[in-house]
Design a protein around this motif. Structure first.
Motif, PDB file in Angstrom:
ATOM      1  N   GLY A 261      32.478  25.767  46.545  1.00 28.17           N
ATOM      2  CA  GLY A 261      33.662  26.618  46.567  1.00 28.17           C
ATOM      3  C   GLY A 261      33.382  27.943  47.250  1.00 28.17           C
ATOM      4  N   ALA A 262      34.423  28.534  47.806  1.00 24.52           N
ATOM      5  CA  ALA A 262      34.328  29.854  48.434  1.00 24.52           C
ATOM      6  C   ALA A 262      35.544  30.665  48.012  1.00 24.52           C
ATOM      7  N   TYR A 263      35.323  31.945  47.742  1.00 27.52           N
ATOM      8  CA  TYR A 263      36.441  32.769  47.282  1.00 27.52           C
ATOM      9  C   TYR A 263      36.294  34.195  47.799  1.00 27.52           C
ATOM     10  N   ALA A 264      37.410  34.896  47.795  1.00 28.26           N
ATOM     11  CA  ALA A 264      37.449  36.304  48.192  1.00 28.26           C
ATOM     12  C   ALA A 264      38.480  37.018  47.328  1.00 28.26           C
ATOM     13  N   THR A 265      38.143  38.203  46.847  1.00 31.30           N
ATOM     14  CA  THR A 265      39.067  38.998  46.044  1.00 31.30           C
ATOM     15  C   THR A 265      39.063  40.443  46.526  1.00 31.30           C
ATOM     16  N   ARG A 266      40.125  41.139  46.241  1.00 26.63           N
ATOM     17  CA  ARG A 266      40.216  42.565  46.530  1.00 26.63           C
ATOM     18  C   ARG A 266      40.820  43.262  45.312  1.00 26.63           C
ATOM     19  N   ARG A 267      40.168  44.354  44.894  1.00 25.59           N
ATOM     20  CA  ARG A 267      40.682  45.187  43.817  1.00 25.59           C
ATOM     21  C   ARG A 267      40.867  46.595  44.353  1.00 25.59           C
ATOM     22  N   SER A 268      42.021  47.164  44.136  1.00 26.43           N
ATOM     23  CA  SER A 268      42.344  48.502  44.653  1.00 26.43           C
ATOM     24  C   SER A 268      42.935  49.356  43.537  1.00 26.43           C
ATOM     25  N   ARG A 269      42.434  50.569  43.432  1.00 26.46           N
ATOM     26  CA  ARG A 269      43.029  51.539  42.532  1.00 26.46           C
ATOM     27  C   ARG A 269      44.034  52.348  43.341  1.00 26.46           C
ATOM     28  N   ILE A 270      45.298  52.005  43.172  1.00 20.53           N
ATOM     29  CA  ILE A 270      46.355  52.657  43.943  1.00 20.53           C
ATOM     30  C   ILE A 270      46.427  54.144  43.597  1.00 20.53           C
ATOM     31  N   ASN A 271      46.378  54.428  42.315  1.00 21.18           N
ATOM     32  CA  ASN A 271      46.338  55.795  41.805  1.00 21.18           C
ATOM     33  C   ASN A 271      45.680  55.731  40.431  1.00 21.18           C
ATOM     34  N   PRO A 272      45.488  56.864  39.764  1.00 18.74           N
ATOM     35  CA  PRO A 272      44.799  56.805  38.461  1.00 18.74           C
ATOM     36  C   PRO A 272      45.475  55.904  37.434  1.00 18.74           C
TER      37      PRO A 272
ATOM     38  N   HIS B  83      32.257  47.981  48.820  1.00 14.26           N
ATOM     39  CA  HIS B  83      33.106  49.118  48.478  1.00 14.26           C
ATOM     40  C   HIS B  83      33.288  49.961  49.739  1.00 14.26           C
ATOM     41  N   PRO B  84      34.323  49.705  50.526  1.00 19.09           N
ATOM     42  CA  PRO B  84      34.517  50.507  51.744  1.00 19.09           C
ATOM     43  C   PRO B  84      34.839  51.958  51.435  1.00 19.09           C
ATOM     44  N   GLN B  85      35.420  52.166  50.265  1.00 17.84           N
ATOM     45  CA  GLN B  85      35.718  53.522  49.812  1.00 17.84           C
ATOM     46  C   GLN B  85      35.842  53.486  48.304  1.00 17.84           C
ATOM     47  N   GLU B  86      35.780  54.641  47.689  1.00  7.81           N
ATOM     48  CA  GLU B  86      35.866  54.693  46.234  1.00  7.81           C
ATOM     49  C   GLU B  86      37.229  54.192  45.778  1.00  7.81           C
ATOM     50  N   GLY B  87      37.214  53.314  44.791  1.00  6.86           N
ATOM     51  CA  GLY B  87      38.455  52.760  44.270  1.00  6.86           C
ATOM     52  C   GLY B  87      38.879  51.450  44.906  1.00  6.86           C
ATOM     53  N   VAL B  88      38.128  50.971  45.907  1.00 11.14           N
ATOM     54  CA  VAL B  88      38.449  49.711  46.574  1.00 11.14           C
ATOM     55  C   VAL B  88      37.221  48.814  46.532  1.00 11.14           C
ATOM     56  N   GLU B  89      37.416  47.563  46.099  1.00 14.47           N
ATOM     57  CA  GLU B  89      36.306  46.618  46.014  1.00 14.47           C
ATOM     58  C   GLU B  89      36.715  45.268  46.581  1.00 14.47           C
ATOM     59  N   TYR B  90      35.901  44.770  47.516  1.00 12.72           N
ATOM     60  CA  TYR B  90      36.028  43.400  48.011  1.00 12.72           C
ATOM     61  C   TYR B  90      34.871  42.589  47.443  1.00 12.72           C
TER      62      TYR B  90
ATOM     63  N   GLY C 114      29.652  51.173  49.774  1.00 14.24           N
ATOM     64  CA  GLY C 114      28.644  50.395  50.467  1.00 14.24           C
ATOM     65  C   GLY C 114      28.612  48.960  49.982  1.00 14.24           C
ATOM     66  N   TRP C 115      27.471  48.299  50.206  1.00 15.92           N
ATOM     67  CA  TRP C 115      27.343  46.879  49.944  1.00 15.92           C
ATOM     68  C   TRP C 115      26.408  46.634  48.772  1.00 15.92           C
ATOM     69  N   GLN C 116      26.696  45.547  48.039  1.00 12.55           N
ATOM     70  CA  GLN C 116      25.803  45.077  46.993  1.00 12.55           C
ATOM     71  C   GLN C 116      25.739  43.556  47.072  1.00 12.55           C
ATOM     72  N   PHE C 117      24.534  43.008  46.931  1.00 12.50           N
ATOM     73  CA  PHE C 117      24.333  41.559  46.989  1.00 12.50           C
ATOM     74  C   PHE C 117      23.909  41.057  45.608  1.00 12.50           C
TER      75      PHE C 117
END
Length: 712
Positions: free
Chosen positions: A387-398, A351-358, A297-300
């Motif tokens: 300034g404006a920025y965007a990042t993505r973190r993904s857990r590909i596997n454990p 967090h659109p799904q567990e292990g993925v963060e925008y 979900g979303w967090q502000f």
């Protein structure tokens, strides 16, 4: 056995009461981030601060490999990471960058280390998260609204040091229930002139005595206070923090002008602060808000801040120009800098799904800077950054986590013109200069309006092939906007002992960095390697111009220039427990900096450092007796002979530090006693990064420190 159908079975149990001690489960959010992020980060907490505490936060953090302290006497300092300091290191408090006069070698970090609850030292460029001022790294303090434990808790600290007869005290209290929390800390220190293991110094070929082996007029004091009030509940967490830091420190008389025997004679009081001295006041009001964290979900997140940094530099009025009269008010105020900073940093985490963060964020800042005093160094200016920025973190596997992002920044700097009429009269009457020369030199700062646009990019990965083994790789493209002193300074900077002159046409620095970390930690042995390399297309540095300054008593002009630059090096850390209660460790840091344009090394390169540790914990088998720790810390700094033009080489030295500490916990209370001896051999040595290095002044001699900490 079968039970008869009409039989009742009665079982009687003997009643017993068992008292179970309270168990507190805690975790450091900064430490957990360090495990997940591809960036190279060292996380510490209040226990680290207590164990390694020095006079300033910068000196305390110097225990971390790759972190150095640019000392300013015995009572102030500013941090450096891998040779980067000044405006290339961002200090972030509760999501807001601390802003002051960090461009000066004689300006310390205005922060109370006793108010630190968690801290992360990010090595390498962190411009994606914190903007261009984090080109060399970031020190992130009290991230993500640290909450006190439930109930009422407090702490008290007393400490003293023998070298400068330092006395310090700090007390804090925290409270938290289901909906409200509060935290406050008050700290004060006072110290006298510090002692050095020599009875004379040599400066500009002159032999200057050091009476009683004490550096005259290096006494000072500091008073800090902070208060946080907040609430937490189903709608999130809100915190409001206010803090104030007051610092006053004297300067050795030779730091403002050429020292003479008459000026350094003792005045009979080693704790007074005479001219010259610096006074700094830093006030902050911070507002932080977080909606509840969501696995999916979303967090502000919102961080807001208002800061005022007020600095005064006082020195006996002296007539640079014939016929110059003293100001009617505050005649001895040489320089005044008054900086207001307004900051806003809203962020959205998805967090659109567990292990993925925008993560999407904005970072805005507006500054207004005023000046005063009978001298001139910096002009008045206004500066705005967005300034404006965007990042993505993904857990590909454990085993594999990947993170990348992009940031775009725009800025506008407006500098007000400043004309020095005293200099114009001096050039006309005494130097008999023509009108063109008078106009060119008396215009100390020209009106300037510059717009900047730039971008940063990063890509990193964390790989854990085995349970206790982790590998990090971080690649980035970053930049730094030129600071106002690099654009518009034009005057004698006593903090650097020279006439510094900015370049209004200066472009933003751009660089490419590669950072890596290999770490093995099974709880019994830890090994970490942190190599890095960086290349900068237009690194900003001070260059002796070969042109003589027309300002009286100024010497050669040093101009801010740009050049291609290369940096590489790394850190190493090994710790192990060969037997129960015994800790053996070693760490080291190496850095090489090269100016590829003119072939010289870059200035302010720290010495290669190797530190050892041997610690033995007694009474571990009987916790009710507490824990007694004996620790020996040998240190060797190699000679620094790769220097920039007009820098002094610094010889290597061996230093031995030792301490004994006793800690006893009873229930929720804990008492710690610590007796430390720094420079136990009273070695005469120099710190290449010290403010007083150019004067040939060694670092403090042998010093005993007694520390008492109590918490409940």
């Amino acid at each position: 056995m079968t039970q008869p159908p009409d039989c009742d079975l009665h079982i009687a149990l003997q009643e017993a009461t068992v008292s179970i001690e309270q168990v507190r489960v805690s975790a450091s959010l900064t430490h957990e981030k360090a495990k997940l992020l591809p960036a190279v980060v060292k996380s510490v907490d209040a226990n680290f601060i207590a164990t390694h505490r020095e006079t300033t936060l910068s000196q305390t953090l110097a225990a971390i490999p790759g972190v150095h302290s640019m000392s300013i006497g015995s009572g102030m300092g500013k941090p450096m990471i891998r040779g980067m300091g000044f405006n290339r290191i961002a200090v972030v408090d509760r999501g807001i960058k601390q802003e002051g006069q960090q461009w000066g070698a004689d300006h310390g970090l205005e922060f109370d280390q006793m108010a630190v609850q968690n801290l992360g030292v990010y090595k390498g460029a962190m411009g994606l998260q914190y903007g261009g001022d984090a080109l060399g790294g970031a020190i992130v303090i009290n991230d993500d609204i640290p909450l006190p434990d439930y109930g009422i808790h407090g702490n008290g600290h007393l400490w003293g040091g023998s070298n400068s007869w330092l006395l310090g005290a700090s007390a804090g209290v925290g409270f938290r229930n289901d909906g409200f929390f509060a935290n406050g800390q008050l700290t004060g220190t006072q110290y006298g002139d510090y002692a050095v293991p020599t009875d004379h110094i040599v400066y500009l070929t002159r032999r200057i005595p050091v009476y009683d082996r004490r550096m005259k007029n290096t006494a000072g004091h500091e008073l800090d206070g902070s208060l946080t009030l907040g609430s937490t509940g189903r709608y999130g967490t809100l915190a409001v923090t206010t803090s104030h830091v007051h610092q006053k420190m004297g300067f050795f008389p030779g730091s403002h002008g050429v020292p003479s025997e008459e000026r350094v004679r003792p005045d009979g009081n080693s704790r007074n602060i005479g001219l010259p001295y610096a006074l700094a006041e830093h006030s902050k009001l911070l507002v932080n808000y977080r909606t509840p964290a969501q696995v999916v979900g979303w967090q502000f997140l919102v961080d807001l801040g208002v800061q005022r940094n007020h600095r005064e530099e006082w020195a006996e009025f002296h007539t640079h120009y014939p016929g110059q009269t003293a100001p009617a008010k505050d005649a001895d105020m040489e320089l005044l800098f008054d900086l207001w900073t307004y900051s806003a940093a809203p962020k959205v985490v998805w967090h659109p799904q567990e292990g993925v963060e925008y993560r999407f964020g904005l970072d805005g800042q507006y500054q207004h800077h005023g000046i005063g005093g009978f001298n001139f160094l910096l002009p008045r200016y206004q500066r705005g950054v967005i300034g404006a920025y965007a990042t993505r973190r993904s857990r590909i596997n454990p085993q594999i986590t990947v993170e990348g992002g992009l940031r775009v920044d725009g800025a506008q700097t407006r500098i007000e013109a400043y004309r020095d009429q005293h200099l114009a009269n001096y050039l006309r009457v005494y130097a008999q200069a023509d009108q063109a020369t008078q106009d060119a030199y008396s215009l100390r700062a020209q009106a300037l309006r510059r717009n900047f646009w730039n971008w940063s990019l990063s890509l990193g990965a964390r790989y854990t092939p085995l349970e206790h083994l982790a590998l990090k790789l971080y690649l980035g493209r970053s930049y730094r906007l030129p600071s106002v002193n690099e654009l518009g300074a034009n005057g004698v900077h006593h903090g650097s002992y020279r006439h510094e002159q900015g370049d209004p046409k200066m472009a933003a620095e751009q660089g490419y960095q590669l950072d890596a970390e290999l770490q093995y930690d099974n709880g019994n042995i830890m090994v970490a390697l942190n190599p890095f390399a960086a290349y900068y297309t237009n690194y900003i540095y001070l260059n002796p111009s070969g042109q003589w300054s027309l300002l009286p008593h100024a010497g050669q002009i040093y101009q801010f220039c740009q050049a291609q630059a290369r940096m590489w090096g790394g850190e190493m850390e090994v710790h192990g427990h060969p037997v129960h209660g015994l800790t053996v460790g070693a760490s080291g840091a190496f850095l090489r900096q090269d100016n590829l344009t003119d072939g010289y090394p870059l200035p302010f390169a720290p010495q290669t450092k190797v530190t050892g540790q041997l610690a033995w914990n007694l009474f571990n088998a009987r916790p009710k007796w507490g824990v007694l720790t004996l620790r020996v810390l040998p240190l060797y700094l190699f000679a620094q002979e790769r220097i920039a033009r007009n820098e002094d080489t610094t010889p290597g030295h061996f230093q031995l530090n030792a301490e004994v500490a006793y800690r006893h916990a009873f229930g929720e209370q804990a008492l710690t006693l610590r007796l430390a001896c720094d420079n136990a051999l009273d070695t005469k040595y120099f710190n290449h990064l010290s403010y007083y290095r150019q004067l040939g002044i060694p670092e403090p001699g042998r010093a005993f420190t007694l520390q008492v900490d109590y918490s409940f």
